[in-house]
Every structure is written in structure tokens, then in C-alpha cells.
Scaffold this motif. Structure first.
Motif, PDB file in Angstrom:
ATOM      1  N   GLY B  41       0.800  -1.233   0.000  1.00  0.00           N
ATOM      2  CA  GLY B  41       0.000   0.000   0.000  1.00  0.00           C
ATOM      3  C   GLY B  41       0.825   1.273   0.000  1.00  0.00           C
ATOM      4  O   GLY B  41       0.291   2.362   0.145  1.00  0.00           O
ATOM      5  N   ALA B  42       2.139   1.146  -0.198  1.00  0.00           N
ATOM      6  CA  ALA B  42       3.009   2.330  -0.151  1.00  0.00           C
ATOM      7  C   ALA B  42       2.788   3.251  -1.347  1.00  0.00           C
ATOM      8  O   ALA B  42       3.030   4.446  -1.276  1.00  0.00           O
ATOM      9  CB  ALA B  42       4.463   1.896  -0.092  1.00  0.00           C
ATOM     10  N   GLY B  43       2.346   2.658  -2.467  1.00  0.00           N
ATOM     11  CA  GLY B  43       2.120   3.467  -3.664  1.00  0.00           C
ATOM     12  C   GLY B  43       2.995   3.059  -4.841  1.00  0.00           C
ATOM     13  O   GLY B  43       3.051   3.757  -5.850  1.00  0.00           O
ATOM     14  N   LYS B  44       3.657   1.908  -4.746  1.00  0.00           N
ATOM     15  CA  LYS B  44       4.555   1.463  -5.823  1.00  0.00           C
ATOM     16  C   LYS B  44       3.786   1.241  -7.120  1.00  0.00           C
ATOM     17  O   LYS B  44       4.150   1.755  -8.177  1.00  0.00           O
ATOM     18  CB  LYS B  44       5.265   0.154  -5.409  1.00  0.00           C
ATOM     19  N   THR B  45       2.729   0.434  -7.026  1.00  0.00           N
ATOM     20  CA  THR B  45       1.961   0.128  -8.230  1.00  0.00           C
ATOM     21  C   THR B  45       1.302   1.385  -8.782  1.00  0.00           C
ATOM     22  O   THR B  45       1.229   1.581 -10.003  1.00  0.00           O
ATOM     23  CB  THR B  45       0.905  -0.957  -7.920  1.00  0.00           C
ATOM     24  N   THR B  46       0.853   2.251  -7.902  1.00  0.00           N
ATOM     25  CA  THR B  46       0.239   3.497  -8.357  1.00  0.00           C
ATOM     26  C   THR B  46       1.242   4.317  -9.164  1.00  0.00           C
ATOM     27  O   THR B  46       0.924   4.822 -10.243  1.00  0.00           O
ATOM     28  CB  THR B  46      -0.262   4.317  -7.147  1.00  0.00           C
ATOM     29  N   LEU B  47       2.454   4.412  -8.661  1.00  0.00           N
ATOM     30  CA  LEU B  47       3.491   5.172  -9.367  1.00  0.00           C
ATOM     31  C   LEU B  47       3.751   4.585 -10.750  1.00  0.00           C
ATOM     32  O   LEU B  47       3.778   5.286 -11.759  1.00  0.00           O
ATOM     33  CB  LEU B  47       4.777   5.179  -8.517  1.00  0.00           C
ATOM     34  N   ILE B  48       3.921   3.265 -10.799  1.00  0.00           N
ATOM     35  CA  ILE B  48       4.170   2.595 -12.077  1.00  0.00           C
ATOM     36  C   ILE B  48       2.984   2.792 -13.016  1.00  0.00           C
ATOM     37  O   ILE B  48       3.143   3.086 -14.199  1.00  0.00           O
ATOM     38  CB  ILE B  48       4.438   1.093 -11.840  1.00  0.00           C
ATOM     39  N   ILE B  50       0.856   5.177 -13.185  1.00  0.00           N
ATOM     40  CA  ILE B  50       0.777   6.526 -13.755  1.00  0.00           C
ATOM     41  C   ILE B  50       1.775   6.665 -14.905  1.00  0.00           C
ATOM     42  O   ILE B  50       1.436   7.151 -15.980  1.00  0.00           O
ATOM     43  CB  ILE B  50       1.016   7.602 -12.675  1.00  0.00           C
ATOM     44  N   VAL B  51       2.991   6.184 -14.694  1.00  0.00           N
ATOM     45  CA  VAL B  51       4.008   6.308 -15.743  1.00  0.00           C
ATOM     46  C   VAL B  51       3.549   5.566 -17.008  1.00  0.00           C
ATOM     47  O   VAL B  51       3.754   6.030 -18.129  1.00  0.00           O
ATOM     48  CB  VAL B  51       5.373   5.768 -15.261  1.00  0.00           C
ATOM     49  N   CYS B  52       2.881   4.422 -16.822  1.00  0.00           N
ATOM     50  CA  CYS B  52       2.468   3.614 -17.968  1.00  0.00           C
ATOM     51  C   CYS B  52       1.147   4.058 -18.571  1.00  0.00           C
ATOM     52  O   CYS B  52       0.705   3.498 -19.578  1.00  0.00           O
ATOM     53  CB  CYS B  52       2.373   2.147 -17.571  1.00  0.00           C
ATOM     54  N   GLY B  53       0.474   5.014 -17.949  1.00  0.00           N
ATOM     55  CA  GLY B  53      -0.765   5.516 -18.535  1.00  0.00           C
ATOM     56  C   GLY B  53      -2.021   4.799 -18.083  1.00  0.00           C
ATOM     57  O   GLY B  53      -3.069   4.956 -18.693  1.00  0.00           O
TER      58      GLY B  53
END
Ligand SMILES: Nc1ncnc2c1ncn2[C@@H]1O[C@H](COP(=O)(O)OP(=O)(O)OP(=O)(O)O)[C@@H](O)[C@H]1O
Ligand SMILES: [Mg+2]
Lengths: 253, 312
Positions: B41-48, B50-53
Motif C-alpha cells: 500500500g506504499a504506492g509502488k503500483t500506483t506510481l508505475i 501513472i508512468v504507464c498511462g
């Protein structure tokens, strides 16, 4: 334009159809055949001609429209709903494709299936009743235009739906009744005047009327109005899809 | 080194009101292996994402090789391959069909030879005609990797690629990641296996509660934060340190039963021989010696734990 992507989506979707060829084509063809047997041959022989067309022949355009609408909506909605449901949509969303290209691929494939199906039903009808097509070019254009428009509509439903029930509900609750009440089996002029007016609010009336005109040269409403109404619905669907992609509705959190 | 991905002031608040990313700044260097660590839940997948659209940013911007991911999404996305965290696949499709689709989607003309080499490298060649539902979980993950590599990306995101993967596949996977890096591909991975990050990554970033709390070279991180400890278990407990030992970095623990000596693990001069000689000089007897190194795991727990407690 990312032509490779459009082609990849289109061919992938078409391959899905070839794999399920029997279900995709057989069930609509069989069910329309039943209509032809019952209404065309059995009951139709006891019915009066409508506008100088035998009843069996009269119902052909309406029946094809009935199937075309249902199949376009269900093919297109399923085509986009499944990747959303399984999660594989991530790849399309992360690919360098524009919304227009995504729509071209998915809706193009769904509409192609519907057109093939419509022609197949038309050929099947030959086995049961005699009919003619006065304006073949118009007939084909109407077929394609309707298939595209309702595949777009199905695409919207497939994005809006958040469960399998919702995928079914619009075709069942709205489209089928509108088609039945839209003059598939009768001419609008056979209704009492009040109902004739009410019926004009049913968009399907224009589709069926226009399509029937391309067969027999007779129509409930003028062909120009039919074409215009269909195009209006097409534009409404396109505008909705543009909105979906701009806002990311149900596609991008 | 030039940044191939630069993330500036990136924030994400989901529709639920949850703030998953909070002002993230990050630069990924061309050609590196970057490990993104952080608790669930730290936000890793969210960050990825966003970068991938896949997810819209609420604020901030991302540029991939200089291309803004929103304005210039075609150029940005065609450089990226993504292996998502979830195992999602078209169950009824064959391996070959689904991997070919990926290449087309990213705008590349057909190239059966490339797809063959990707499938061979991932030991999927024999399975190419199988339907995906007939594959095991580890093979499905390899299919996802094959899909991500089908269009020859310059940047590869691996979101927890080793979750649920057996030892031999994990080894193969890391060998492949190294080969890709050697061919110039930039790799960003997330993992919960900290040893993996320690072993694989050139640099490590730690994210917690949507904020990047640390980015550093893996070796530097280890030496900066990774101190080593020598515990000397004394025969007779001591109440205070003898004056002659006072200037060494020693502490008394375990109610005077243990002397703890901290030193820099990477340093030339550990000071351990001096300590032992000093102990002998002072006539301090000991039963046992025990040395330990704080791993990235300890560092990570240290970094993340206090903020977690505050949040709770
Ligand atoms: N679509 C969403 N809507 C609302 N909240 C979300 C959504 N996706 C993620 N979140 C929340 O955002 C936070 C960050 O999620 P994210 O998936 O980025 O974490 P993560 O670092 O990848 O975790 P993990 O290690 O478990 O994969 C989580 O608290 C999650 O509940
Ligand atoms: Mg995650």
C-alpha cells in the motif's frame, strides 16, 4: 496513426469469433429461421399483404434489424467488457494507441461480425420466403451503418457495465422491446393515430423503416429522415465515447 | 548520467479520497536497474501505473526520454514494457496469439523471429500453441514478461515479478534482467524480497505512505546505513566501561553482560583486532563473540517502521 495496433486488435477480436463460430452465428440464424417458419410460412400465408408485399417478405427487414441490433450490442459490449473484467485491458491502456484506434479495432470487429450475420440471415430467409431487394446499395449501407452504430452503443455499455447483469439489461429491457414495437412485424400505419405519433419517438422505427424501404421501396417514414436519425444516433454514441476517454470514465482511476 | 524517466511533484488522490502518492520526485537513470521498495500500500503500483498511462495523475508530471506522458503519450509509451503485479491474461488465447497481439498494440510490424527468441528465452517456446489457461502460474507470469518484451521496449517495469515464482525461475528471471540491462534496457522493479533488491539493483528507492523517503546507490546505501556489530558476551558482567575503552564506539548491553562494538562494515580498518587486544590488556574475559551485519532488510524496517507507527 498506429495501424499495427488497430489491425492487431481487429484480428484478435475476429479470431475470437472464428473460435466461437458456431455460437456466434448458429444461434441467431436458427432463431430467425424459427420466426420465418412461424410468421413467414405458417401464419404469414393467412395474412394480408402489407403495402403490396407478402407478409413473409414484409417481416424480413425487421427481423434482420432485430438480430443486427442485438448481436451488435452484445458482441461489442462483451468484446470490451471481458478485458475489463479479466484485467487484460491494462495492456491496451498502456499501449501507444489513441481512443479512436481502440474504438476502430473493437467496434470494427464487432460490426464486421454483425454485417456477416445480417447477410447470413438474409441468405437463410431465401429458403423460406421469396423477396426482392430494390436498392441493394442502400440496403448494404443501412446494414453497415446500423451495425457500426449499435456496436458503438454496445461498446459504451461494455464500459459502463460493472457486472454481467448490466451487460444483459440494456439489450433485454430496452432494445428488444423497442425493436418489437418499432414495426418489425407490422407497418406503423396499421396502428391507431395516437400510437403512430408515440411510435415516432422510438428510434428503431427509423432504422426498420429505412431498411425496409431499401428492400421494397415502401416506408413508414421518409428514407431521408431514417438516414438522418441513424446518423444522429451514431454521432451521439461517438460523442459519448469521446467523453469516456477524455474523463477516463471506468477505464482510468 | 541522463534521466530516462523524470517524475516531478507527482501526486495521486483516488476517487475514494485516498492519497496514494504525495509529491513524488524521482529520476531513473538510463540503463540502470532501479528497485522500488516499500510496504504494502506504499504506492509502488500506483506510481508505475501513472508512468504507464493506466492511472491519471492528480498533480505533477512525468517525462519518459523527454516525452511528456500525457501530451506525447505515443512516443512515451512505445518505449515502455510493463509486467503488471496481477496475473491477468486472455485465458482462451494461445501463448503465441497473445504475445503477437502485444507487439502489434505497441505499433511494431510483425516479427515472428523476435517473438520466437523471446519465447525461447523464457522457456515458453514448447508451449506456444497452448491456451493460457492450461499453463501454471509461473508460466503465466512468463507469458506476461514475454508480452512486455514483444515490442522491444527500452524501459521495462517489473511489478513484483518474483511473487509466487520458484527458485529456478527466479534465477532465470534475474539472469534475463541482467542480459536486458546489458543490452541497454532500463529496468524498474518492485519487490518485497529485499535480498533481491540488494543483489540486483544499481540503485534503490524506498517509498512509504506515498512519499519517496530515500533514493541511493545500493552499495552506498549499504555502507552508509549498513553498520556491522560485534557482540562480546562477557564472563562477568560489567557496571561501566573501563576508561581505556571509552574512546572506542562501545556500548554495554544486556545488563552489563554484553559489550557491543559497532563499526563500518565497508571500511578498511574495522578496529576489531585493536578491540580484542584492549580487552586482553584490561583482563576482560569473554565467553563468546558474535558478529552481525545489518541487512537492507533492517535498514528498510528502520526507515519504514516509525512512520508506520505515527500513521496508526
Ligand atoms: N483504484 C483505487 N482506488 C482507490 N484506492 C486505491 C486504488 N488503487 C490503489 N489504491 C490505494 O492506494 C494505495 C497504494 O496502492 P498501491 O497498489 O500503489 O500499493 P503498492 O505499493 O503497490 O502495494 P503492494 O506492495 O501491496 O502491491 C493503497 O492504499 C490502495 O488501497
Ligand atoms: Mg503493488
Amino acid at each position: 496513426m498506429n495501424v499495427h495496433a488497430v489491425r492487431a486488435i481487429y484480428l484478435f477480436e475476429m479470431a475470437r469469433m472464428w473460435r466461437t463460430l458456431l455460437q456466434s452465428l448458429a444461434s441467431p440464424v436458427i432463431s430467425t429461421s424459427l420466426y420465418f417458419v412461424v410468421f413467414g410460412s405458417a401464419i404469414g400465408s393467412r395474412m394480408m399483404d402489407i403495402d403490396g408485399v407478402s407478409y413473409g417478405a414484409f417481416i424480413i427487414p425487421g427481423l434482420i434489424m432485430l438480430m443486427l441490433l442485438n448481436e451488435s450490442i452484445s458482441n461489442a459490449s462483451f468484446g470490451i467488457y471481458m478485458p475489463r473484467f479479466t484485467g487484460t485491458i491494462y495492456e491496451v491502456m498502456s499501449a501507444p494507441v489513441s481512443p479512436m484506434e481502440i474504438v476502430l479495432g473493437y467496434v470494427g470487429a464487432a460490426a464486421t461480425k454483425s454485417v456477416i450475420l445480417g447477410l447470413l440471415i438474409l441468405a437463410t430467409a431465401r429458403l423460406f420466403v421469396d423477396y426482392e431487394v430494390l436498392h441493394p446499395i442502400w440496403m448494404l449501407s443501412f446494414l453497415v451503418l446500423t451495425a457500426v452504430t449499435f456496436s458503438l452503443f454496445g461498446f459504451i455499455i461494455g464500459i459502463w457495465a460493472d457486472g454481467f447483469e448490466k451487460l444483459q439489461i440494456i439489450p433485454m429491457m430496452i432494445v428488444t422491446p423497442l425493436t418489437f414495437l418499432g414495426g418489425s412485424f407490422y407497418s406503423i400505419s396499421m396502428l391507431p393515430p395516437v400510437w403512430q405519433t408515440i411510435t415516432l419517438f422510438n428510434p428503431v422505427v427509423y432504422l426498420i423503416s429505412g431498411f425496409r424501404w431499401s428492400f421494397y421501396g415502401v416506408a413508414d417514414v421518409h428514407i431521408g429522415i431514417s438516414v438522418a436519425m441513424t446518423l444522429v444516433f451514431l454521432l451521439v454514441c461517438l460523442a459519448l465515447i469521446a467523453w469516456i476517454f477524455r474523463t477516463g470514465y471506468r477505464l482510468k482511476p | 548520467m541522463t534521466a530516462i524517466i523524470s517524475v516531478t511533484g507527482l501526486s495521486k488522490t483516488y476517487a475514494s479520497g485516498f492519497r496514494a502518492l504525495d509529491g513524488v520526485d524521482l529520476a531513473i537513470r538510463q540503463g540502470e536497474i532501479f528497485a522500488l521498495l516499500g510496504p504494502n500500500g506504499a504506492g509502488k503500483t500506483t506510481l508505475i501505473s501513472i508512468v504507464c498511462g493506466l492511472v491519471k495523475a492528480s498533480a505533477g508530471s512525468v517525462a519518459v526520454a523527454g516525452h511528456d506522458i500525457v501530451r506525447d503519450y505515443r512516443a512515451a509509451r512505445s518505449l515502455i514494457g510493463l509486467v503488471p503485479q496481477e496475473l491477468t491474461s486472455d485465458m482462451f488465447e494461445s501463448v503465441w496469439a497473445t504475445v503477437s497481439l502485444s507487439r502489434g498494440l505497441f505499433g511494431k510490424p510483425k516479427n515472428p523471429a523476435h517473438i520466437e527468441s523471446v519465447l525461447r528465452e523464457l522457456s515458453l517456446w514448447d508451449k506456444r500453441h497452448e491456451k493460457i489457461m492450461a499453463l501454471s502460474g509461473g508460466m503465466k507470469r512468463r507469458v506476461l514478461i514475454a508480452k512486455a518484451l514483444a515490442h522491444e521496449p527500452r524501459i521495462l517495469f517489473l511489478d513484483e515479478p518474483t511473487a509466487g515464482v520458484d527458485v529456478s525461475l527466479r534465477r532465470d528471471m534475474w539472469a534475463m534482467v541482467r542480459r536486458l540491462r546489458d543490452s541497454g534496457v532500463t529496468i524498474i522493479l518492485t519487490t518485497h524480497y529485499i535480498e533481491e533488491a540488494e543483489e540486483m539493483a544499481d540503485r534503490i528507492g524506498v517509498i512509504n505512505n506515498g512519499k519517496i523517503i530515500l533514493v541511493d546507490d545500493t552499495h552506498q546505501l549499504m555502507s552508509k546505513l549498513g553498520s556491522r556489530q560485534l557482540s562480546v558476551h562477557l564472563s562477568t558482567p560489567m557496571s561501566s566501561l573501563p576508561p581505556s575503552l571509552a574512546d572506542m564506539s562501545l556500548t554495554l548491553g544486556d545488563e552489563g553482560h554484553t559489550l557491543i562494538y559497532s563499526f563500518d562494515s565497508q571500511g578498511e580498518h574495522t578496529g576489531v583486532p585493536e578491540l580484542l587486544r584492549a580487552l586482553e590488556r584490561e583482563g576482560i574475559e569473554f565467553r563468546d563473540l558474535h558478529s552481525s551485519q545489518s541487512s537492507l532488510e533492517d535498514i528498510f524496517v528502520d526507515l519504514v517502521t516509525p512512520t508506520r507507527e505515527v500513521a496508526q
